[in-house]
Write a protein that holds these residues in place. Structure first.
Motif, PDB file in Angstrom:
ATOM      1  N   ALA A  39     -55.913  27.729 -38.859  1.00 45.42           N
ATOM      2  CA  ALA A  39     -55.737  26.384 -38.305  1.00 45.42           C
ATOM      3  C   ALA A  39     -54.305  25.896 -38.477  1.00 45.42           C
ATOM      4  N   GLU A  42     -52.014  27.848 -36.057  1.00 50.92           N
ATOM      5  CA  GLU A  42     -52.164  27.373 -34.671  1.00 50.92           C
ATOM      6  C   GLU A  42     -51.498  26.016 -34.460  1.00 50.92           C
ATOM      7  N   GLN A  43     -51.634  25.124 -35.423  1.00 46.86           N
ATOM      8  CA  GLN A  43     -51.005  23.804 -35.295  1.00 46.86           C
ATOM      9  C   GLN A  43     -49.485  23.929 -35.283  1.00 46.86           C
ATOM     10  N   ARG A  46     -48.431  25.221 -31.937  1.00 47.27           N
ATOM     11  CA  ARG A  46     -48.524  24.155 -30.933  1.00 47.27           C
ATOM     12  C   ARG A  46     -47.318  23.221 -31.030  1.00 47.27           C
ATOM     13  N   LEU A  47     -46.927  22.880 -32.248  1.00 49.58           N
ATOM     14  CA  LEU A  47     -45.765  22.005 -32.431  1.00 49.58           C
ATOM     15  C   LEU A  47     -44.476  22.670 -31.933  1.00 49.58           C
TER      16      LEU A  47
END
Length: 79
Positions: A39, A42-43, A46-47
């Motif tokens: 998690a 992935e975050q 994404r950023l």
């Protein structure tokens, strides 16, 4: 440079930990730690993607002389 793994403590929302535990029980993830690791990864991805996309938009809007944002966003990427 690869940093060694470190243990951290976090306090999830009650409903979230129940969902994570269910995913682990159903063997979707081998452990809660593996879920949290994925998690976070992935975050962060994404950023990085959002930052690069915004920099490209600004670059395209500003013309070829406006490269500072684009270079800064690229520096955020992993080597």
């Amino acid at each position: 440079m690869v940093m060694p793994a470190r243990k951290i403590v976090f306090t999830p929302v009650r409903g979230d930990i129940e969902v994570i535990a269910r995913l682990v029980r159903r063997a979707r993830y081998p452990s809660v730690s593996a879920f949290v690791r994925d998690a976070v990864h992935e975050q962060l991805k994404r950023l990085r993607d959002e930052r690069m996309f915004a920099a490209v938009e600004r670059y395209c809007a500003g013309g070829p002389d406006d490269t500072d944002d684009l270079v800064s966003a690229q520096a955020f990427e992993e080597p």
